[in-house]
Design an enzyme around this catalytic site. Structure first.
Site, PDB file in Angstrom:
ATOM      1  N   HIS A  65     -11.870  -3.295   3.136  1.00 26.03           N
ATOM      2  CA  HIS A  65     -10.438  -3.460   3.376  1.00 26.03           C
ATOM      3  C   HIS A  65     -10.033  -3.133   4.816  1.00 26.03           C
ATOM      4  CE1 HIS A  65      -6.222  -2.934   1.432  1.00 26.03           C
ATOM      5  NE2 HIS A  65      -6.133  -3.294   2.682  1.00 26.03           N
TER       6      HIS A  65
ATOM      7  N   GLU B  27       0.820  -1.218   0.000  1.00 24.87           N
ATOM      8  CA  GLU B  27       0.000   0.000   0.000  1.00 24.87           C
ATOM      9  C   GLU B  27       0.852   1.266   0.000  1.00 24.87           C
ATOM     10  OE1 GLU B  27      -2.835  -0.306  -0.881  1.00 24.87           O
ATOM     11  OE2 GLU B  27      -3.591  -2.208  -0.137  1.00 24.87           O
TER      12      GLU B  27
ATOM     13  N   HIS C 255      -1.643   2.026   8.151  1.00 27.42           N
ATOM     14  CA  HIS C 255      -2.793   1.303   7.600  1.00 27.42           C
ATOM     15  C   HIS C 255      -2.984   0.026   8.402  1.00 27.42           C
ATOM     16  CE1 HIS C 255      -5.345  -0.976   5.021  1.00 27.42           C
ATOM     17  NE2 HIS C 255      -4.378  -1.755   4.577  1.00 27.42           N
TER      18      HIS C 255
ATOM     19  N   HIS D 186      -5.844  -3.401   9.460  1.00 25.08           N
ATOM     20  CA  HIS D 186      -7.051  -4.172   9.147  1.00 25.08           C
ATOM     21  C   HIS D 186      -7.820  -4.421  10.442  1.00 25.08           C
ATOM     22  CE1 HIS D 186      -5.072  -6.032   5.281  1.00 25.08           C
ATOM     23  NE2 HIS D 186      -5.189  -4.721   5.232  1.00 25.08           N
TER      24      HIS D 186
END
Ligand SMILES: [Zn+2]
Length: 220
Positions: free
Chosen positions: A162, A80, A99, A101
């Site tokens: 996502h 990413e 980032h 999850h």
């Protein structure tokens, strides 16, 4: 190599350890980066792709330039990285991007439901409600562009189907952002289950948004 940016890479590694300890990532999911200002060129320390966190070390934090070309390290930069670079390009105030999850934020991302302003500290730290970016496939430029568009001038955004992307002026702030965004998602869901998911009064949101913008140095 005269400068391996060990200090900056160590800071990224420390942030990785903190989000792992907080349960915000597992396996090899998620990624962390920070901006590195050098006299001639802007560089970025970014986590390597597909390295499980249980054996993540300083060598798994790479340094790349804005085109994601390698400067230090042999690994493959996080998948990413495009999204990280798009945020850095759009937001000069951002010094670090994380980032994750994390589960509750991901649930809202799957439901394509933004997280409204529900907790007092949310607006000052996240800048307001957490929006959902339009879908873009993992590692794509579309995901990067959609994330930047939905992020706006706030500190967190949900990536549809996502997860979550959080930003801060430094890693410390970015860790606090992804941690709070996950907690807000969890509290919002629980309050919905209680049948009384009240939102902050709009006057409070407006007043706190002023504080957020002031702290960021944004124009009123
Ligand atoms: Zn991801």
């Amino acid at each position: 190599m005269s400068n391996d940016f060990l200090e900056e890479r160590q800071q990224v590694l420390d942030a990785v350890k903190r989000i792992v300890a907080a349960g915000l990532v597992s396996g090899a999911s998620g990624n962390v980066s920070r901006r590195i200002a050098t006299p001639n060129v802007e560089l970025f320390a970014v986590t390597a792709s597909r390295v499980p966190y249980h054996r993540f070390g300083i060598d798994d934090v790479l340094v790349v330039d804005a085109e994601i070309d390698p400067v230090v390290g042999d690994g493959i930069p996080s998948s990413e990285s495009l999204a990280h670079m798009a945020v850095y390009a759009a937001r000069p105030d951002v010094g670090a991007v994380i980032h994750t999850h994390s589960v509750y934020a991901s649930a809202f991302a799957v439901a394509a439901q933004p997280i409204p302003c529900v907790l007092d500290e949310q607006v000052v730290i996240l800048g307001g409600a957490v929006a959902v970016a339009e879908y873009g496939a993992s590692a794509s430029q579309r995901l990067a562009d959609n994330a930047v568009a939905a992020l706006g001038d706030r500190a967190a955004v949900l990536l549809k189907h996502h997860g979550l992307l959080g930003v801060g002026s430094d890693l410390e702030e970015a860790v606090a952002v992804v941690d709070l965004a996950e907690r807000v998602a969890r509290v919002r869901l629980l309050s919905m289950q209680l049948g009384a998911a009240h939102e902050l009064p709009s006057a409070v949101v407006s007043a706190e948004q002023l504080v957020y913008r002031m702290m960021k140095g944004f124009k009123p």
